[in-house]
Write an enzyme that holds these catalytic residues in place. Sequence first.
Site, PDB file in Angstrom:
ATOM      1  N   ASP A  46       0.816  -1.226   0.000  1.00 49.72           N
ATOM      2  CA  ASP A  46       0.000   0.000   0.000  1.00 49.72           C
ATOM      3  C   ASP A  46       0.842   1.264   0.000  1.00 49.72           C
ATOM      4  O   ASP A  46       0.568   2.197  -0.737  1.00 49.72           O
ATOM      5  CB  ASP A  46      -0.992   0.008   1.172  1.00 49.72           C
ATOM      6  CG  ASP A  46      -0.316  -0.247   2.516  1.00 49.72           C
ATOM      7  OD1 ASP A  46       0.884  -0.581   2.539  1.00 49.72           O
ATOM      8  OD2 ASP A  46      -0.991  -0.119   3.555  1.00 49.72           O
ATOM      9  N   ASP A  78       6.882   4.496   2.875  1.00 51.32           N
ATOM     10  CA  ASP A  78       7.023   5.680   3.733  1.00 51.32           C
ATOM     11  C   ASP A  78       8.511   5.897   3.980  1.00 51.32           C
ATOM     12  O   ASP A  78       9.176   6.631   3.263  1.00 51.32           O
ATOM     13  CB  ASP A  78       6.223   5.437   5.012  1.00 51.32           C
ATOM     14  CG  ASP A  78       6.158   6.672   5.896  1.00 51.32           C
ATOM     15  OD1 ASP A  78       6.977   7.589   5.704  1.00 51.32           O
ATOM     16  OD2 ASP A  78       5.301   6.720   6.796  1.00 51.32           O
ATOM     17  N   ARG A 118      -9.172   1.733   7.973  1.00 50.48           N
ATOM     18  CA  ARG A 118      -8.728   0.946   6.813  1.00 50.48           C
ATOM     19  C   ARG A 118      -9.812   0.865   5.738  1.00 50.48           C
ATOM     20  O   ARG A 118      -9.510   0.777   4.556  1.00 50.48           O
ATOM     21  CB  ARG A 118      -8.373  -0.488   7.233  1.00 50.48           C
ATOM     22  CG  ARG A 118      -7.100  -0.620   8.040  1.00 50.48           C
ATOM     23  CD  ARG A 118      -6.677  -2.095   8.066  1.00 50.48           C
ATOM     24  NE  ARG A 118      -5.765  -2.393   9.166  1.00 50.48           N
ATOM     25  CZ  ARG A 118      -4.443  -2.279   9.095  1.00 50.48           C
ATOM     26  NH1 ARG A 118      -3.874  -1.861   8.000  1.00 50.48           N
ATOM     27  NH2 ARG A 118      -3.685  -2.601  10.127  1.00 50.48           N
TER      28      ARG A 118
HETATM   29  C1  PRP Z   1       2.710   0.013   6.948  1.00 55.28           C
HETATM   30  C2  PRP Z   1       2.446  -0.119   5.460  1.00 55.28           C
HETATM   31  C3  PRP Z   1       3.757  -0.604   4.925  1.00 55.28           C
HETATM   32  C4  PRP Z   1       4.773   0.034   5.843  1.00 55.28           C
HETATM   33  C5  PRP Z   1       5.408   1.202   5.126  1.00 55.28           C
HETATM   34  O1  PRP Z   1       2.564  -1.249   7.514  1.00 55.28           O
HETATM   35  O2  PRP Z   1       1.396  -1.018   5.199  1.00 55.28           O
HETATM   36  O3  PRP Z   1       3.868  -2.000   5.018  1.00 55.28           O
HETATM   37  O4  PRP Z   1       4.054   0.466   7.004  1.00 55.28           O
HETATM   38  O5  PRP Z   1       6.285   1.923   5.939  1.00 55.28           O
HETATM   39  P1  PRP Z   1       7.865   2.040   5.717  1.00 55.28           P
HETATM   40  O6  PRP Z   1       8.076   2.351   4.242  1.00 55.28           O
HETATM   41  O7  PRP Z   1       8.238   3.203   6.600  1.00 55.28           O
HETATM   42  O8  PRP Z   1       8.503   0.786   6.141  1.00 55.28           O
HETATM   43  P2  PRP Z   1       2.299  -1.520   9.082  1.00 55.28           P
HETATM   44  O9  PRP Z   1       3.581  -2.017   9.688  1.00 55.28           O
HETATM   45  O10 PRP Z   1       1.662  -0.310   9.702  1.00 55.28           O
HETATM   46  O11 PRP Z   1       1.289  -2.733   9.046  1.00 55.28           O
HETATM   47  P3  PRP Z   1      -0.204  -2.844   8.390  1.00 55.28           P
HETATM   48  O12 PRP Z   1      -0.028  -2.982   6.892  1.00 55.28           O
HETATM   49  O13 PRP Z   1      -0.784  -4.074   9.003  1.00 55.28           O
HETATM   50  O14 PRP Z   1      -0.955  -1.583   8.747  1.00 55.28           O
END
Ligand code: PRP
Length: 185
Positions: A104, A107, A169
Site C-alpha cells: 500500500d 514511507d 482501513r
Molecule cells: C505500513 C504499510 C507498509 C509500511 C510502510 O505497515 O502497510 O507495510 O508500514 O512503511 P515504511 O516504508 O516506513 O517501512 P504496518 O507495519 O503499519 O502494518 P499494516 O499494513 O498491518 O498496517
Amino acid sequence: MDHEEIAEDLGSIVVTQEQISVRIRELAAHVHEDYKDQDLLLVGVLKGAVMLMADLSRALPRLVEMDWMAVSSYGYGTRSSGVVRILKDLDGDLNGRNVLVVEDILDSGLTLSWLVQNLRSRGAASVEVLCLLRKPSAVKVDVPVKYLGFDIPDEFVVGFGLDYAEQYRNLTCVAALAPHVYEQA
Ligand code: PRP
C-alpha cells in the site's frame, strides 16, 4: 464511529476513490502486458495491501495466484521503528516464480527494502514491486518500485487499507489524518 465523527478526524482527501480506481486499472494493464504468457504470483503485504490486492487482482484479465505475508515495523505508533518482523510468512515456495509484491505505501521504505531482499534470497525468478502510494522520504530509498500509483505529500494518511491504530482501513479514499487524533494518543 459515525460519518460525522470520522469526518472530524480527517483532513484533506489526498487521493479520491475515483483516482485510485482509475490508477489501479492502468497499473493492471501494465502488469498484464509485462507478464503476458508468464507465471505471476502476487504477494500481498498484510494488512494494508488487502484492498489494493483485491482491486488489482480483479482488474487483471487473467488468472493469478496470490500469497500473503504479514510484516510489521509500526505497531500502534505513527513512525517506523526500523525493526521489521515477520508475523506471517508465505504459504508457498518462491523457487522459479515471478513475484510481484503488492504494497500500500512506501514511507521510510524500510519495510519494502527489507522485504524485496528477503524474497530475492528465496530463489524467485524475479521480484518486482507494485506500490499504491509513495511519500517523499522514500524517493531516495533504494527500493525498485516498478509500478507506482501516486507520489503523495508527507502527511499521515489513512484509508484504502491504511490504518491508524487499526481504524480507518475501510475508507474508500486516502485522506490525511487530523493531527489532533494522533497527538492526543
Ligand atoms: C505500513 C504499510 C507498509 C509500511 C510502510 O505497515 O502497510 O507495510 O508500514 O512503511 P515504511 O516504508 O516506513 O517501512 P504496518 O507495519 O503499519 O502494518 P499494516 O499494513 O498491518 O498496517
